[in-house]
Scaffold this motif. Structure first.
Motif, short mmCIF file in Angstrom:
data_model
loop_
_atom_site.label_atom_id
_atom_site.label_comp_id
_atom_site.label_asym_id
_atom_site.label_seq_id
_atom_site.Cartn_x
_atom_site.Cartn_y
_atom_site.Cartn_z
N UNK A 264 0.83 -1.30 0.01
CA UNK A 264 -0.15 0.06 0.11
C UNK A 264 0.82 1.22 0.06
N UNK A 265 1.82 1.26 0.92
CA UNK A 265 2.59 2.66 0.90
C UNK A 265 3.43 2.77 -0.35
N UNK B 283 7.97 8.81 -0.78
CA UNK B 283 7.81 8.96 0.88
C UNK B 283 8.36 7.64 1.49
N UNK B 284 7.85 6.62 1.27
CA UNK B 284 8.47 5.33 1.78
C UNK B 284 9.71 5.37 1.78
N UNK B 285 10.43 5.38 0.85
CA UNK B 285 11.97 5.71 0.39
C UNK B 285 12.65 6.56 1.47
N UNK B 286 11.88 7.79 1.73
CA UNK B 286 12.23 8.78 2.50
C UNK B 286 12.36 8.24 4.11
N UNK C 279 16.64 4.20 9.45
CA UNK C 279 17.77 3.42 9.38
C UNK C 279 19.17 4.30 9.43
N UNK C 280 18.96 5.53 9.07
CA UNK C 280 20.07 6.45 9.18
C UNK C 280 20.15 7.75 10.12
N UNK D 86 19.39 6.39 -9.69
CA UNK D 86 17.97 6.87 -9.88
C UNK D 86 17.06 6.22 -8.73
N UNK D 87 15.95 6.77 -8.08
CA UNK D 87 15.25 6.41 -7.22
C UNK D 87 14.53 5.33 -7.76
N UNK D 88 14.14 5.18 -9.08
CA UNK D 88 13.40 4.19 -9.89
C UNK D 88 14.15 2.76 -9.65
#
Length: 211
Positions: free
Chosen positions: A142-143, A150-153, A159-160, A179-181
């Motif tokens: 879902x996220x 936003x999930x990546x952020x 964790x950091x 890249x984020x993709x």
């Protein structure tokens, strides 16, 4: 005696689930063909005006650096690196070292507990394990769909302990070829492998119940 056996079964299922989760992450990290595909798929070469061969060599340097067996400092052939960037990659390496350590520990615990349960023909640990494994992809689906960004952020915030992961492309141009993709594709691969593990354990458990 029954509650003790149930506790061991749950612990075995948890250990196996964590072992397979770590296995999925380690495999995906080292699955270089995915990045090679994305260099073409995401037009990375054109974006940074650099031949694919050069990009892949620098990516190989990064992946080799993240190995727990690698004690050398990270030095890219074609990209400069800021102190903040270097610190972030050290943090990433430390995170993967912890995952590798957990992989070893859960492998040993799974081996011991599952050997005992197989001896007494108790296969209930499989149910615990495949249930836990399938829950993570279902919870993250879902996220991921709503906003992977936003999930990546949020992942980095959890964790950091610093914001060095917010690379400045001028100081750390390596981020232009990551890249984020690509990280989305990595995450999908991890979740896909976990689903496969879960299905395999489900069918093994089902077949054992029939006997």
């Amino acid at each position: 005696m029954k509650s003790r056996k149930k506790l061991i079964s749950f612990f075995a299922g948890l250990s196996l689930a964590l072992f397979l989760l770590c296995s999925s992450i380690i495999f995906s990290l080292n699955f270089k063909p995915l990045y090679s595909f994305d260099v073409d798929n995401l037009n990375i070469s054109a974006e940074v005006n650099m031949p694919k061969e050069k990009i892949l060599k620098n990516y190989d340097i990064l992946i080799d650096y993240l190995s727990p067996f690698n004690k050398k400092n990270l030095e890219f052939k074609d990209f400069p690196m800021s102190q903040e960037g270097r610190v972030h990659f050290i943090d990433v390496k430390n995170l993967f070292n912890k995952i590798s350590f957990l992989w070893v520990i859960t492998f040993a615990l799974s081996l011991i507990t599952i050997a005992y349960l197989l001896k007494i023909k108790d296969f209930s640990f499989l149910k615990y394990s495949y249930s836990m494994l399938i829950m993570i992809p279902l919870l993250l689906f879902i996220p991921f769909v709503i906003s992977f960004d936003k999930t990546f952020t949020k992942f980095h915030e959890i964790f950091f302990s610093n914001d060095y992961w917010l690379f400045d492309p001028v100081k750390d141009p390596i981020i232009n070829v990551l890249p984020e993709k690509f990280f989305l594709h990595e995450a999908i691969l991890i979740l896909f492998i976990m689903c496969i593990f879960s299905l395999v354990l489900f069918f093994i458990h089902k077949s054992k119940k029939r006997k």
